[in-house]
Motif scaffolding. Sequence first.
Motif, mmCIF file in Angstrom:
data_model
loop_
_atom_site.group_PDB
_atom_site.id
_atom_site.type_symbol
_atom_site.label_atom_id
_atom_site.label_comp_id
_atom_site.label_asym_id
_atom_site.label_seq_id
_atom_site.Cartn_x
_atom_site.Cartn_y
_atom_site.Cartn_z
ATOM 1 N N ARG A 170 0.826 -1.208 0.000
ATOM 2 C CA ARG A 170 0.000 0.000 0.000
ATOM 3 C C ARG A 170 0.861 1.259 0.000
ATOM 4 O O ARG A 170 0.479 2.288 -0.565
ATOM 5 C CB ARG A 170 -0.900 0.005 1.243
ATOM 6 C CG ARG A 170 -1.778 1.231 1.370
ATOM 7 C CD ARG A 170 -2.432 1.325 2.716
ATOM 8 N NE ARG A 170 -1.484 1.554 3.792
ATOM 9 C CZ ARG A 170 -1.818 1.989 5.010
ATOM 10 N NH1 ARG A 170 -3.081 2.228 5.300
ATOM 11 N NH2 ARG A 170 -0.904 2.168 5.936
ATOM 12 N N ASN A 171 2.041 1.172 0.616
ATOM 13 C CA ASN A 171 2.864 2.363 0.813
ATOM 14 C C ASN A 171 4.063 2.463 -0.120
ATOM 15 O O ASN A 171 4.890 3.361 0.043
ATOM 16 C CB ASN A 171 3.364 2.397 2.264
ATOM 17 C CG ASN A 171 2.241 2.536 3.267
ATOM 18 O OD1 ASN A 171 1.348 3.355 3.088
ATOM 19 N ND2 ASN A 171 2.271 1.727 4.317
ATOM 20 N N LEU A 172 4.172 1.561 -1.083
ATOM 21 C CA LEU A 172 5.370 1.540 -1.920
ATOM 22 C C LEU A 172 5.573 2.831 -2.697
ATOM 23 O O LEU A 172 6.709 3.206 -2.999
ATOM 24 C CB LEU A 172 5.318 0.350 -2.891
ATOM 25 C CG LEU A 172 5.596 -1.027 -2.276
ATOM 26 C CD1 LEU A 172 5.442 -2.118 -3.320
ATOM 27 C CD2 LEU A 172 6.989 -1.072 -1.650
ATOM 28 N N GLN A 173 4.477 3.515 -3.037
ATOM 29 C CA GLN A 173 4.585 4.754 -3.811
ATOM 30 C C GLN A 173 4.381 5.995 -2.950
ATOM 31 O O GLN A 173 4.167 7.090 -3.478
ATOM 32 C CB GLN A 173 3.573 4.741 -4.965
ATOM 33 C CG GLN A 173 3.857 3.675 -6.029
ATOM 34 C CD GLN A 173 5.199 3.892 -6.706
ATOM 35 O OE1 GLN A 173 6.214 3.318 -6.305
ATOM 36 N NE2 GLN A 173 5.220 4.733 -7.724
ATOM 37 N N TYR A 683 -3.578 12.767 -8.898
ATOM 38 C CA TYR A 683 -3.923 11.372 -9.164
ATOM 39 C C TYR A 683 -2.823 10.391 -8.752
ATOM 40 O O TYR A 683 -2.990 9.183 -8.904
ATOM 41 C CB TYR A 683 -4.257 11.193 -10.644
ATOM 42 C CG TYR A 683 -5.494 11.973 -11.051
ATOM 43 C CD1 TYR A 683 -6.756 11.564 -10.612
ATOM 44 C CD2 TYR A 683 -5.401 13.124 -11.818
ATOM 45 C CE1 TYR A 683 -7.893 12.281 -10.953
ATOM 46 C CE2 TYR A 683 -6.527 13.840 -12.168
ATOM 47 C CZ TYR A 683 -7.777 13.422 -11.734
ATOM 48 O OH TYR A 683 -8.903 14.132 -12.059
ATOM 49 N N ILE A 684 -1.715 10.912 -8.239
ATOM 50 C CA ILE A 684 -0.662 10.023 -7.728
ATOM 51 C C ILE A 684 -0.881 9.898 -6.224
ATOM 52 O O ILE A 684 -0.227 10.534 -5.400
ATOM 53 C CB ILE A 684 0.740 10.584 -8.042
ATOM 54 C CG1 ILE A 684 0.892 10.838 -9.537
ATOM 55 C CG2 ILE A 684 1.821 9.619 -7.576
ATOM 56 C CD1 ILE A 684 2.208 11.487 -9.913
ATOM 57 N N ASP A 790 -0.456 6.288 -12.057
ATOM 58 C CA ASP A 790 0.911 5.984 -11.643
ATOM 59 C C ASP A 790 1.284 4.593 -12.162
ATOM 60 O O ASP A 790 0.732 3.583 -11.714
ATOM 61 C CB ASP A 790 1.014 6.020 -10.110
ATOM 62 C CG ASP A 790 2.425 5.763 -9.602
ATOM 63 O OD1 ASP A 790 3.316 5.507 -10.427
ATOM 64 O OD2 ASP A 790 2.621 5.812 -8.369
ATOM 65 N N PRO A 791 2.212 4.493 -13.103
ATOM 66 C CA PRO A 791 2.524 3.184 -13.697
ATOM 67 C C PRO A 791 3.123 2.183 -12.705
ATOM 68 O O PRO A 791 3.092 0.982 -12.962
ATOM 69 C CB PRO A 791 3.536 3.527 -14.802
ATOM 70 C CG PRO A 791 4.136 4.837 -14.389
ATOM 71 C CD PRO A 791 3.037 5.567 -13.679
ATOM 72 N N LYS A 792 3.649 2.657 -11.585
ATOM 73 C CA LYS A 792 4.253 1.760 -10.608
ATOM 74 C C LYS A 792 3.319 1.414 -9.453
ATOM 75 O O LYS A 792 3.706 0.687 -8.545
ATOM 76 C CB LYS A 792 5.546 2.369 -10.058
ATOM 77 C CG LYS A 792 6.637 2.508 -11.116
ATOM 78 C CD LYS A 792 7.937 3.010 -10.496
ATOM 79 C CE LYS A 792 9.043 3.113 -11.539
ATOM 80 N NZ LYS A 792 10.320 3.592 -10.947
ATOM 81 N N GLU A 793 2.091 1.924 -9.496
ATOM 82 C CA GLU A 793 1.128 1.604 -8.453
ATOM 83 C C GLU A 793 0.617 0.183 -8.651
ATOM 84 O O GLU A 793 0.089 -0.159 -9.709
ATOM 85 C CB GLU A 793 -0.047 2.597 -8.479
ATOM 86 C CG GLU A 793 -1.153 2.301 -7.489
ATOM 87 C CD GLU A 793 -0.669 2.286 -6.060
ATOM 88 O OE1 GLU A 793 -0.704 1.196 -5.440
ATOM 89 O OE2 GLU A 793 -0.242 3.341 -5.563
ATOM 90 N N LEU A 794 0.760 -0.658 -7.626
ATOM 91 C CA LEU A 794 0.383 -2.069 -7.734
ATOM 92 C C LEU A 794 -1.083 -2.312 -7.425
ATOM 93 O O LEU A 794 -1.638 -3.336 -7.814
ATOM 94 C CB LEU A 794 1.241 -2.902 -6.775
ATOM 95 C CG LEU A 794 2.763 -2.842 -6.970
ATOM 96 C CD1 LEU A 794 3.452 -3.655 -5.876
ATOM 97 C CD2 LEU A 794 3.152 -3.346 -8.342
ATOM 98 N N ASN A 795 -1.714 -1.389 -6.713
ATOM 99 C CA ASN A 795 -3.059 -1.620 -6.189
ATOM 100 C C ASN A 795 -4.149 -1.073 -7.095
ATOM 101 O O ASN A 795 -3.959 -0.086 -7.810
ATOM 102 C CB ASN A 795 -3.199 -0.972 -4.811
ATOM 103 C CG ASN A 795 -2.326 -1.633 -3.772
ATOM 104 O OD1 ASN A 795 -2.636 -2.709 -3.282
ATOM 105 N ND2 ASN A 795 -1.217 -0.986 -3.437
ATOM 106 N N SER A 860 -6.792 -3.264 -3.237
ATOM 107 C CA SER A 860 -6.314 -4.633 -3.356
ATOM 108 C C SER A 860 -5.415 -4.800 -4.570
ATOM 109 O O SER A 860 -5.423 -3.986 -5.502
ATOM 110 C CB SER A 860 -7.533 -5.571 -3.495
ATOM 111 O OG SER A 860 -7.153 -6.898 -3.781
ATOM 112 N N LEU A 861 -4.650 -5.888 -4.564
ATOM 113 C CA LEU A 861 -3.895 -6.293 -5.746
ATOM 114 C C LEU A 861 -4.787 -7.001 -6.766
ATOM 115 O O LEU A 861 -4.374 -7.202 -7.908
ATOM 116 C CB LEU A 861 -2.747 -7.224 -5.338
ATOM 117 C CG LEU A 861 -1.694 -6.625 -4.404
ATOM 118 C CD1 LEU A 861 -0.691 -7.701 -3.988
ATOM 119 C CD2 LEU A 861 -0.970 -5.474 -5.075
ATOM 120 N N ARG A 862 -6.005 -7.364 -6.342
ATOM 121 C CA ARG A 862 -6.947 -8.019 -7.243
ATOM 122 C C ARG A 862 -7.649 -6.979 -8.103
ATOM 123 O O ARG A 862 -7.682 -5.779 -7.795
ATOM 124 C CB ARG A 862 -7.983 -8.819 -6.443
ATOM 125 C CG ARG A 862 -7.406 -9.761 -5.399
ATOM 126 C CD ARG A 862 -6.557 -10.864 -6.007
ATOM 127 N NE ARG A 862 -7.361 -11.808 -6.761
ATOM 128 C CZ ARG A 862 -7.851 -12.944 -6.268
ATOM 129 N NH1 ARG A 862 -7.607 -13.268 -5.011
ATOM 130 N NH2 ARG A 862 -8.545 -13.767 -7.014
#
Length: 939
Positions: A170-173, A683-684, A790-795, A860-862
């Motif tokens: 959740r906090n990676l970005q 939006y980031i 954000d292209p690096k956002e996983l969620n 979520s990652l889903r």
Amino acid sequence: MSIDSKPVSEDGWQEVPANGDVPAYWFFTRPLEKPEPDDREYRLIRLQNGLVAMVVHDAVADKAAACVDIAVGSLHDPDDVPGLAHFCEHMLSKGSEPFPAENDFLSFITSNGGIRNAGTGGSYQDYWFSIHPSLLSEALPRLAAFFHSPLFTPTLTSREIHAVDSENKRNLQNDGRRIFQLGRSLSKDGHPWKKFGTGNFKSLTEAARRKFEQEGVDWKGEEDSGDGGPVGRETRRRLVEWWKQQYCAGRMSLAVIGKESVDELTALVVPLFSKIENRGFEPRPSLKEEPWGDSEKGTIVFVQTVKDYHSFNITFLLPDQSRNFATQPAQIVAHFVGHEGPGSVCSYLKKKGWLVDISAFPSRRNREVPAFTVEGRLTKEGYLHYQEVVLTIFNYLSLLRDTPSPLPAYHFDEIKKMSSVSYQFREKSQPHTYASTLGYELLEPYPPEWVLSGSTLIREWDENLFRSVLASLLPEKCRIMIMAKHHQPAVIGENPDWQAEKWYGTGYVVRKLDQDFIGNANQPNANGELHLPAPNPYIPEDLSVEKKDISEPAKIPTCVRQTDYSSLWYKKDDQFWVPKAHVKVDIKSPMAYCTARQAVLTRLLTDLLEDDLSEVTYDAELAGLDYAVNNYRGGLLVSVNGYNDKLGALLDTILERLKSLIIKPDRLQVMAEQLDREYRNFYIRQPSLLCDHYTACLLMPIVWMPEDKLIETPFITPEDIERHKTDLLSKVYLEVLVTGNINREHAQRIVESVEHRLDARALTPLERPQVRSLLLPPGSNLVLKREVTDPKELNSSITFYCQFGDIADARLRPVLELIVHTIREPAFSQLRTVEQLGYIVASAFWSSTGSMGLGIKIQSLRSPSYLEHRVEDFLTHFREQLAGFTPEEFESKKAGLVIKLLERTKNLRDETSRFWGHIRSGYYDYLQSTKKMLRLSKR
């Protein structure tokens, strides 16, 4: 309390012998220093196992609370299992021997109108809850059991490892997290500060996987089992081992707040928490050496950010400050360096067009890394001139060092007086917040008499300590960080050698500071525009409170003045009895938000006004006054609050500046640059926040999105804002709320003064901006899809909104509130805990003008489509669960909601916010909670 005749020790403690089921303990006999309005009774006790506790009797409490603090955290993780303390926090509260069900604590607390949470820091962990006072005796055994007989349920191992991993993802970005961890990762090898505190799947399981690989054990194929297979079982073994090596009653503190007497609370606490084992560990472990060696000091780090902004951070290591609580020399240095008035670093750099804001502060966690930090946001020009910005800060430090001793007395006298005033008139907060604060303070080395006041009161001036802190703030001992999304060659040079931080992947370059730069930074100050602050004219003098005997506090404000131009809602403080007041002035104008251009003009007007006021109002903020000027769809909102003695003068200054504000092109350029960057960064952010934003926008008739406003920003001139200000303020309607230590006549004079300052025509009733919203047609099944930018956002995220009906429906609203109250725990338990859909799972009551509904949010990652399917499936099962409630279960749920509805405001700020919410809604339904409670009671 019946006390044995055992003598009181020299340090004020007296032993109470064992009595039946209550083991022996000690209590502190001397009075505790507490604020004047504080009507609570305190008792400080120490159990035989070394745990220190504060029990607090609050006769009017409508919530009880408790918090356990432990003086260990992520700094004490094993070197090969980063994040183990955080994993312990997750596992510890999922069942104990007396209460083995994994959701027993969560279900008990939330179904009875309470909340609970836990946290892990570098040198501490805390576990807290709040609940109805009548249920404290049932909640405390559950809390205590986590510490004397936790289960660390094996079948939950895999799930909670993934929960920690989800929290980390959740906090990676998150730039704040990334920069903080980078600062830690750049510590010298082997130092605990270098550790990764949050943890993730890899960090928690790598040691186990490596162990089995070395032993030739095939650990694959069972990872998805509840206990995580061999890797999960080994990780749990390490967890239990760590818990036994770190958790110890002598490292713990406890704070309990309840309606029971201190005798009754003591009798409740002592048997429960005496069961916790004291393993003889060091009570307050702290770091013994600095995290930086010679190679880490005197460096500059260029950092790549996720969001587009420019900022700086200068950090200095300090000697241990834990024993300097009476003098707080580092805090006094911060007062000067972070000042924003004339002659300050802030004032000078703003005039140069280089600085947006600045702050200076010492670290609070003394058992971690004592440090002093100066940080701030820069304009693009400030970034390009970062060396001059940093040199200005060192110039000011040289100015302080070279100021003849003793420092002029008024500086410390003002600081001391405001710390005393702030403490003496400190209002109550939420019980769980206060319990958490007390739990932390009990771990600090204050004299017992000062445990309530030790962190707040600055009692003595010690010039030697003050100058010893200044002696540590040298360029060759610091670390400078310069943050930007895109670093310019003019700043960092061509082809820099970018490195990636291990845990977040943050890009950075480290270099040693140039010796010429260090030499210049150590020179005496030659900047004639820098000087120490002048005496503060806003220090309050009249702190008297007009207190009267009343049978019962008034529940609502009264409209005491209404004209075509304004309405005044007023309530004299009749329960908190502090020399404070709040004034809110809503300047309604239809010109504020009709077009995207008007929305930008209104926002820039408020930004420029606050910028123009910063030098003047900073003294007011130091003197306990606060203000804000905010734009919104219906106009401008001017808010002032604090000590009422000089509150009116501050409000008059703000309104006078609003009318006479001259738009300076250079400051407009700075404000427009920052606003443009804010729109681009919008939006980031967390996808769950964006989901809520879009859902709210769908229910609004007019919304100007950041991309709409970005189009207008480049075309705004000073003349445009001048014209807009004139148009905006030429015809208005004022809605004013005054609360606190101000009489009715004074409140009316305030409104008359506002009217005089603005000198505007009155809007007709039809011209006044109205709060409106859109209603979903019956049977709607609408889906709004947006891609994360954000292209690096996983969620991904989903907000599932179900509209129920008109918010003014007095019969339906309490029904919806009961549904939301009832669904909260099962939604969390099923969608987050059991299905592990994501770290963020929440359900909430949504309201807008004309409508209300239930919202369920998941990050979520889903995929969102999968999340939608899971929410729909959950709601189907929840309907069946709801229909199957027994009368007793139904009454229990209603009782839990009534507990929440009956909760009183704890301080003047909360009361004012509640009143203002009803005013802004347009319904003025101040007794809404009481009506809902009565309707629920009749059902």
